[in-house]
Design a protein around this motif. Structure first.
Motif, PDB file in Angstrom:
ATOM      1  N   THR A 189      -8.366 -18.220   3.809  1.00  0.00           N
ATOM      2  CA  THR A 189      -8.111 -19.713   3.342  1.00  0.00           C
ATOM      3  C   THR A 189      -8.892 -20.465   3.427  1.00  0.00           C
ATOM      4  O   THR A 189      -9.492 -21.092   2.086  1.00  0.00           O
ATOM      5  N   VAL A 190     -10.339 -19.987   3.746  1.00  0.00           N
ATOM      6  CA  VAL A 190     -11.421 -20.443   3.919  1.00  0.00           C
ATOM      7  C   VAL A 190     -12.399 -19.997   2.685  1.00  0.00           C
ATOM      8  O   VAL A 190     -13.432 -20.373   2.338  1.00  0.00           O
ATOM      9  N   ASN A 191     -11.810 -18.422   2.471  1.00  0.00           N
ATOM     10  CA  ASN A 191     -12.473 -18.325   1.193  1.00  0.00           C
ATOM     11  C   ASN A 191     -11.129 -17.573   0.871  1.00  0.00           C
ATOM     12  O   ASN A 191     -11.032 -16.269   0.848  1.00  0.00           O
ATOM     13  N   PRO A 192     -10.481 -17.359  -0.281  1.00  0.00           N
ATOM     14  CA  PRO A 192      -9.828 -16.729  -1.600  1.00  0.00           C
ATOM     15  C   PRO A 192      -9.837 -15.353  -1.667  1.00  0.00           C
ATOM     16  O   PRO A 192      -9.403 -14.493  -2.447  1.00  0.00           O
ATOM     17  N   PHE A 193     -11.249 -15.185  -1.738  1.00  0.00           N
ATOM     18  CA  PHE A 193     -11.779 -13.721  -2.190  1.00  0.00           C
ATOM     19  C   PHE A 193     -11.628 -12.523  -1.452  1.00  0.00           C
ATOM     20  O   PHE A 193     -10.751 -11.713  -1.098  1.00  0.00           O
ATOM     21  N   LEU A 194     -10.650 -13.124   0.369  1.00  0.00           N
ATOM     22  CA  LEU A 194     -10.138 -12.364   1.086  1.00  0.00           C
ATOM     23  C   LEU A 194      -8.739 -12.786   1.004  1.00  0.00           C
ATOM     24  O   LEU A 194      -8.400 -11.454   2.045  1.00  0.00           O
ATOM     25  N   ARG A 195      -8.199 -13.025  -0.187  1.00  0.00           N
ATOM     26  CA  ARG A 195      -6.700 -13.166   0.089  1.00  0.00           C
ATOM     27  C   ARG A 195      -6.026 -11.625   0.034  1.00  0.00           C
ATOM     28  O   ARG A 195      -5.514 -11.090   0.733  1.00  0.00           O
ATOM     29  N   PRO A 196      -6.941 -10.436  -0.305  1.00  0.00           N
ATOM     30  CA  PRO A 196      -6.098  -9.194  -0.696  1.00  0.00           C
ATOM     31  C   PRO A 196      -6.267  -8.809   1.067  1.00  0.00           C
ATOM     32  O   PRO A 196      -5.000  -7.928   1.085  1.00  0.00           O
ATOM     33  N   LEU A 197      -7.432  -9.001   1.711  1.00  0.00           N
ATOM     34  CA  LEU A 197      -6.815  -8.825   3.319  1.00  0.00           C
ATOM     35  C   LEU A 197      -5.282  -9.278   4.301  1.00  0.00           C
ATOM     36  O   LEU A 197      -4.980  -8.387   4.651  1.00  0.00           O
ATOM     37  N   ALA A 198      -5.222 -10.202   3.884  1.00  0.00           N
ATOM     38  CA  ALA A 198      -4.711 -11.406   3.601  1.00  0.00           C
ATOM     39  C   ALA A 198      -3.083 -10.673   4.158  1.00  0.00           C
ATOM     40  O   ALA A 198      -2.135 -10.036   4.243  1.00  0.00           O
ATOM     41  N   THR A 199      -2.805 -10.241   2.525  1.00  0.00           N
ATOM     42  CA  THR A 199      -1.755 -10.087   1.834  1.00  0.00           C
ATOM     43  C   THR A 199      -1.558  -8.086   2.338  1.00  0.00           C
ATOM     44  O   THR A 199      -0.211  -8.705   2.816  1.00  0.00           O
ATOM     45  N   THR A 200      -2.518  -7.330   2.300  1.00  0.00           N
ATOM     46  CA  THR A 200      -1.978  -6.575   2.830  1.00  0.00           C
ATOM     47  C   THR A 200      -1.567  -6.383   4.590  1.00  0.00           C
ATOM     48  O   THR A 200      -1.146  -5.113   4.913  1.00  0.00           O
ATOM     49  N   VAL A 201      -2.006  -6.939   5.047  1.00  0.00           N
ATOM     50  CA  VAL A 201      -2.417  -7.100   6.413  1.00  0.00           C
ATOM     51  C   VAL A 201      -0.846  -7.876   6.580  1.00  0.00           C
ATOM     52  O   VAL A 201       0.415  -6.555   7.872  1.00  0.00           O
ATOM     53  N   THR A 202       0.180  -8.591   5.802  1.00  0.00           N
ATOM     54  CA  THR A 202       1.275  -8.162   5.932  1.00  0.00           C
ATOM     55  C   THR A 202       2.469  -7.377   5.686  1.00  0.00           C
ATOM     56  O   THR A 202       3.644  -6.817   5.955  1.00  0.00           O
ATOM     57  N   TYR A 203       1.758  -6.615   4.560  1.00  0.00           N
ATOM     58  CA  TYR A 203       1.788  -5.283   4.608  1.00  0.00           C
ATOM     59  C   TYR A 203       1.746  -4.342   5.585  1.00  0.00           C
ATOM     60  O   TYR A 203       2.624  -3.440   6.773  1.00  0.00           O
ATOM     61  N   THR A 204       0.261  -3.856   6.476  1.00  0.00           N
ATOM     62  CA  THR A 204       0.715  -2.609   7.692  1.00  0.00           C
ATOM     63  C   THR A 204       1.192  -3.262   8.781  1.00  0.00           C
ATOM     64  O   THR A 204       1.431  -2.293   9.654  1.00  0.00           O
ATOM     65  N   ILE A 205       1.287  -4.615   9.293  1.00  0.00           N
ATOM     66  CA  ILE A 205       1.731  -5.148  10.070  1.00  0.00           C
ATOM     67  C   ILE A 205       3.330  -4.867   9.991  1.00  0.00           C
ATOM     68  O   ILE A 205       4.324  -3.977  10.732  1.00  0.00           O
ATOM     69  N   GLU A 206       3.733  -4.616   9.272  1.00  0.00           N
ATOM     70  CA  GLU A 206       5.198  -3.494   8.801  1.00  0.00           C
ATOM     71  C   GLU A 206       5.485  -1.973   9.490  1.00  0.00           C
ATOM     72  O   GLU A 206       6.415  -0.937   9.884  1.00  0.00           O
ATOM     73  N   ARG A 207       3.936  -1.306   8.515  1.00  0.00           N
ATOM     74  CA  ARG A 207       4.393   0.268   8.372  1.00  0.00           C
ATOM     75  C   ARG A 207       3.618  -0.041   9.540  1.00  0.00           C
ATOM     76  O   ARG A 207       3.796   1.000  10.530  1.00  0.00           O
ATOM     77  N   TRP A 208       2.697  -0.488  10.747  1.00  0.00           N
ATOM     78  CA  TRP A 208       2.719  -0.489  12.347  1.00  0.00           C
ATOM     79  C   TRP A 208       4.273  -0.166  12.706  1.00  0.00           C
ATOM     80  O   TRP A 208       3.936   0.439  13.532  1.00  0.00           O
TER      81      TRP A 208
END
Length: 313
Positions: A189-208
């Motif tokens: 949110t504070v740095n839009p360039f980091l959105r890929p990290l946040a998007t990927t976290v929603t995937y890796t928690i499912e993989r976890w």
């Protein structure tokens, strides 16, 4: 200010590349930790450095320079930062701060609402079964949390796959996955360039959660089959609010980091051997975060020297 202040602003440009590597090559629990930590550290550091750049514009304004006992003329001569860059940084850090505060407020309300909702749900061993023909299953964070499953989902899955479903959702609750998502999204949110990290976290928690279900049941193939069946059954079911629930299927949208959607990728990962912790990626991530921290500290020191030079010492 010198060049160190710009490094935390440039490193987030590696987010897309780094997120892809961590998601595809690193064990999902460790990947989630590294992605979330990276989002928080890089988001905080880039916001801090924008604030430091903005401060160089403030000390050049005579009114503020007088209040701080600084020499506005000396600041203009001693600071190598262009005034236009400093003013742009001021606008960006103001927007980042406002967006971050709004996001924290919304997320806090969502988590509190989910906890209250969970506490009011009548449950047996944390499980709530709702009469609904539409297949659905999700975890509601709380103290304690609840697992909500529709009768439609129970009818869709075979008896043995019910245990897989419950193991997956219990993994979400036990590991507090909603907090990982919240912190990663705050950085984005504070740095839009980091959105890929946040998007990927929603995937890796499912993989976890998938891997935890595979460990509990001892059959990766059955877990892959259950995930696939649930995905097919719920393809027409409206998605729940991401801030309040954690579904068995994860975010129902295409992941921008890969051509395949998240569910096919999860199924493929379950049919393959488990991923390792990959020390190389861990060290590389640690190096990026260490460089970011060092650069931020150096930038703060540079501002201190500048303020001393213009009369703040």
């Amino acid at each position: 200010m010198l060049y160190a202040v710009y490094l935390p602003l440039l490193l987030p440009l590696l987010a897309t590349w780094g997120a892809r590597l961590l998601a595809t090559r690193c064990e999902p629990r460790l990947a989630t930790w590294l992605l979330t930590l990276s989002s928080v550290v890089l988001g905080a550091a880039s916001t801090l450095c924008l604030g430091l750049l903005a401060a160089t514009a403030v000390i050049r304004i005579p009114l503020f320079a007088q209040l701080g006992h600084w020499s506005a003329r000396s600041a203009q001569l001693d600071d190598p930062t262009e005034l236009s860059v400093a003013l742009l940084a001021a606008l960006l850090v103001g927007g980042a701060a406002l967006a971050g505060m709004r996001m924290v407020a919304r997320r806090t309300r969502a988590i509190v609402a989910a906890a209250v909702e969970a506490a009011c749900m009548p449950a047996h061993n944390g499980l709530v079964v709702v009469e609904d023909a539409a297949p659905d299953a999700f975890a509601v964070p709380g103290l304690p949390g609840r697992i909500v499953v529709s009768t439609g989902m129970l009818d869709t899955l075979e008896a043995g796959e019910h245990d897989i479903l419950l193991a997956h959702e219990r993994a979400h609750l036990a590991a507090q996955h909603h907090l990982f998502v919240a912190f990663a999204q705050l950085g984005a949110t504070v740095n839009p360039f980091l959105r890929p990290l946040a998007t990927t976290v929603t995937y890796t928690i499912e993989r976890w959660a998938d891997e935890r279900a595979a460990e509990t049941t001892g059959d990766r193939t059955c877990v892959a089959r259950a995930v696939g069946k649930a995905a097919l059954a719920t393809r027409h079911t409206p998605a729940r609010t991401p801030g309040a629930t954690l579904g068995v299927l994860g975010p129902r949208r295409r992941n921008p980091l890969a051509a395949a959607g998240p569910v096919p990728r999860r199924v493929a990962a379950l049919l393959a051997p488990p991923l390792t912790r990959h020390p190389g990626l861990t060290l590389a991530t640690g190096a990026v975060l260490a460089a970011t921290t060092w650069a931020s500290a150096e930038a703060v020191h540079d501002l201190h020297l500048l303020l001393t030079a213009v009369g703040a010492g």
